[in-house]
Design a protein around this motif. Structure first.
Motif, mmCIF file in Angstrom:
data_model
loop_
_atom_site.group_PDB
_atom_site.id
_atom_site.type_symbol
_atom_site.label_atom_id
_atom_site.label_comp_id
_atom_site.label_asym_id
_atom_site.label_seq_id
_atom_site.Cartn_x
_atom_site.Cartn_y
_atom_site.Cartn_z
ATOM 1 N N ALA A 30 0.824 -1.210 0.000
ATOM 2 C CA ALA A 30 0.000 0.000 0.000
ATOM 3 C C ALA A 30 0.859 1.262 0.000
ATOM 4 C CB ALA A 30 -0.919 0.001 1.216
ATOM 5 N N LEU A 31 2.094 1.165 0.483
ATOM 6 C CA LEU A 31 2.985 2.326 0.533
ATOM 7 C C LEU A 31 3.562 2.673 -0.840
ATOM 8 C CD1 LEU A 31 4.922 1.472 3.799
ATOM 9 C CD2 LEU A 31 3.377 3.402 3.476
ATOM 10 N N ALA A 32 3.701 1.672 -1.688
ATOM 11 C CA ALA A 32 4.272 1.892 -3.027
ATOM 12 C C ALA A 32 3.742 0.800 -3.946
ATOM 13 C CB ALA A 32 5.802 1.869 -2.966
ATOM 14 N N PRO A 33 2.503 0.937 -4.383
ATOM 15 C CA PRO A 33 1.850 -0.118 -5.176
ATOM 16 C C PRO A 33 2.585 -0.487 -6.457
ATOM 17 C CG PRO A 33 0.262 1.521 -4.435
ATOM 18 C CD PRO A 33 1.614 2.083 -4.136
ATOM 19 N N GLU A 34 3.375 0.436 -6.977
ATOM 20 C CA GLU A 34 4.048 0.186 -8.249
ATOM 21 C C GLU A 34 5.280 -0.706 -8.111
ATOM 22 O OE1 GLU A 34 6.113 3.589 -6.311
ATOM 23 O OE2 GLU A 34 4.042 2.895 -6.537
ATOM 24 N N LEU A 35 5.748 -0.901 -6.891
ATOM 25 C CA LEU A 35 6.961 -1.693 -6.672
ATOM 26 C C LEU A 35 6.621 -3.154 -6.388
ATOM 27 C CD1 LEU A 35 9.097 0.666 -4.402
ATOM 28 C CD2 LEU A 35 9.522 0.088 -6.793
ATOM 29 N N PRO A 36 7.465 -4.076 -6.874
ATOM 30 C CA PRO A 36 7.235 -5.495 -6.579
ATOM 31 C C PRO A 36 7.617 -5.807 -5.132
ATOM 32 C CG PRO A 36 9.281 -5.227 -7.794
ATOM 33 C CD PRO A 36 8.630 -3.867 -7.770
ATOM 34 N N ALA A 37 6.930 -6.779 -4.570
ATOM 35 C CA ALA A 37 7.243 -7.222 -3.206
ATOM 36 C C ALA A 37 7.476 -8.726 -3.267
ATOM 37 C CB ALA A 37 6.106 -6.884 -2.250
ATOM 38 N N ARG A 38 8.551 -9.092 -3.897
ATOM 39 C CA ARG A 38 8.839 -10.508 -4.147
ATOM 40 C C ARG A 38 9.545 -11.139 -2.946
ATOM 41 N NH1 ARG A 38 10.794 -8.123 -9.128
ATOM 42 N NH2 ARG A 38 9.190 -8.248 -10.757
ATOM 43 N N ILE A 39 8.756 -11.644 -2.019
ATOM 44 C CA ILE A 39 9.374 -12.284 -0.849
ATOM 45 C C ILE A 39 9.554 -13.779 -1.075
ATOM 46 C CG2 ILE A 39 8.404 -10.553 0.683
ATOM 47 C CD1 ILE A 39 6.466 -12.602 1.732
ATOM 48 N N GLY A 40 8.933 -14.307 -2.129
ATOM 49 C CA GLY A 40 9.108 -15.710 -2.470
ATOM 50 C C GLY A 40 8.634 -16.651 -1.381
ATOM 51 N N ALA A 41 9.196 -17.850 -1.387
ATOM 52 C CA ALA A 41 8.841 -18.835 -0.361
ATOM 53 C C ALA A 41 9.412 -18.391 0.980
ATOM 54 C CB ALA A 41 9.390 -20.204 -0.746
ATOM 55 N N THR A 42 8.653 -18.596 2.027
ATOM 56 C CA THR A 42 9.111 -18.238 3.365
ATOM 57 C C THR A 42 9.364 -19.509 4.171
ATOM 58 O OG1 THR A 42 6.781 -18.002 3.969
ATOM 59 C CG2 THR A 42 7.991 -15.990 3.479
ATOM 60 N N PRO A 43 10.226 -19.436 5.174
ATOM 61 C CA PRO A 43 10.508 -20.625 5.975
ATOM 62 C C PRO A 43 9.229 -21.201 6.592
ATOM 63 C CG PRO A 43 12.081 -18.892 6.461
ATOM 64 C CD PRO A 43 11.023 -18.271 5.603
ATOM 65 N N ALA A 44 9.169 -22.508 6.663
ATOM 66 C CA ALA A 44 7.988 -23.164 7.238
ATOM 67 C C ALA A 44 7.805 -22.738 8.698
ATOM 68 C CB ALA A 44 8.151 -24.672 7.164
ATOM 69 N N THR A 45 6.572 -22.425 9.052
ATOM 70 C CA THR A 45 6.253 -22.092 10.434
ATOM 71 C C THR A 45 4.843 -22.557 10.734
ATOM 72 O OG1 THR A 45 5.928 -20.323 12.052
ATOM 73 C CG2 THR A 45 5.546 -19.764 9.750
ATOM 74 N N ARG A 46 4.609 -23.023 11.932
ATOM 75 C CA ARG A 46 3.274 -23.500 12.312
ATOM 76 C C ARG A 46 2.354 -22.356 12.721
ATOM 77 N NH1 ARG A 46 4.505 -26.238 18.211
ATOM 78 N NH2 ARG A 46 6.064 -27.364 16.994
ATOM 79 N N PHE A 47 2.882 -21.142 12.792
ATOM 80 C CA PHE A 47 2.142 -20.043 13.418
ATOM 81 C C PHE A 47 1.434 -19.089 12.457
ATOM 82 C CE2 PHE A 47 5.716 -21.096 16.307
ATOM 83 C CZ PHE A 47 4.975 -21.591 17.363
ATOM 84 N N ARG A 48 1.799 -19.075 11.183
ATOM 85 C CA ARG A 48 1.211 -18.100 10.256
ATOM 86 C C ARG A 48 -0.313 -18.252 10.214
ATOM 87 N NH1 ARG A 48 4.496 -18.700 6.561
ATOM 88 N NH2 ARG A 48 5.677 -16.756 6.779
ATOM 89 N N GLY A 49 -1.020 -17.154 10.477
ATOM 90 C CA GLY A 49 -2.474 -17.174 10.461
ATOM 91 C C GLY A 49 -3.122 -17.541 11.786
ATOM 92 N N ASP A 50 -2.301 -17.871 12.805
ATOM 93 C CA ASP A 50 -2.863 -18.234 14.113
ATOM 94 C C ASP A 50 -3.414 -16.999 14.823
ATOM 95 O OD1 ASP A 50 -2.174 -20.799 13.662
ATOM 96 O OD2 ASP A 50 -0.763 -21.009 15.320
#
Length: 207
Positions: A30-50
């Protein structure tokens, strides 16, 4: 029957994780919609979305991953690089301070997890120093880019270690009610700490 139910639960969990990650990246975009935010795959974690403190912290980590990727896509002293770097500094400082108050202050009191808490807090201070050093240097220089790459590497290592090791160890010693309450504390303190944070400028003599 059990296998089918397990498959459905796994699919639901995966969808929740994707949604949480996408929402965090969108906040950075939202701060710079024109720029890519390519974070790719992230390390496995059991907590995302908890719906607890650990899920909330991972949400911030994903946002920070996106900000780091977006800064990497900028050039020189562009307004985008300046704006995104300032946001990164305030985000990380507010996040770290609130995390220490909501989570690590409690974890420190348990001998079984004291070392993890101390390690996390020590790395927060290292991040502060690296950010202050970057803020004091010329954004258009090759030296700034080199130091930014080092910061990105160190920060991604830090959050991976938290998500895969330190949060796992802390969770074993906390009651479910505690981690839910900690999320509310974190949200309150994050807002206050980020609002009061400043971009400090202090060059480190040692590389």
């Amino acid at each position: 029957m059990k296998t089918a139910k397990k498959t459905v639960n796994s699919a639901t969990r995966a969808a929740t994780e994707r949604q949480a990650k996408s929402a965090a990246v969108a906040k950075a975009k939202a701060l710079a919609p024109e720029l890519p935010a390519r974070i790719g795959a992230t390390p496995a974690t059991r907590f995302r979305g908890d719906p607890d403190i650990f899920g909330r912290l991972v949400e911030d980590h994903d946002r920070h991953r996106a900000l780091l990727a977006m800064i990497d896509a900028t050039e020189g002293k562009s307004p985008e690089r300046q704006r995104l770097f300032k946001e990164l500094v305030l985000e990380i400082k507010g996040h770290a301070a609130a995390e220490e108050q909501a989570l690590w202050s409690t974890v420190l009191r348990d001998p079984a997890t004291t070392e993890d808490a101390r390690h996390a807090v020590a790395e927060h201070h290292e991040m502060d120093e690296m950010l202050a050093d970057l803020a004091a240097r010329d954004m258009a220089s090759s030296g700034w880019l080199r130091r930014f790459a080092k910061l990105r590497e160190e920060y991604l290592h830090h959050v991976r270690e938290e998500e895969q090791e330190q949060f796992v160890a802390a969770q074993k010693h906390l009651a479910p009610a505690d981690v839910r309450y900690m999320r509310r504390v974190f949200n309150r303190r994050k807002k206050a700490e980020k609002a009061g944070a400043e971009v400090e400028k202090k060059i480190k003599l040692k590389d």
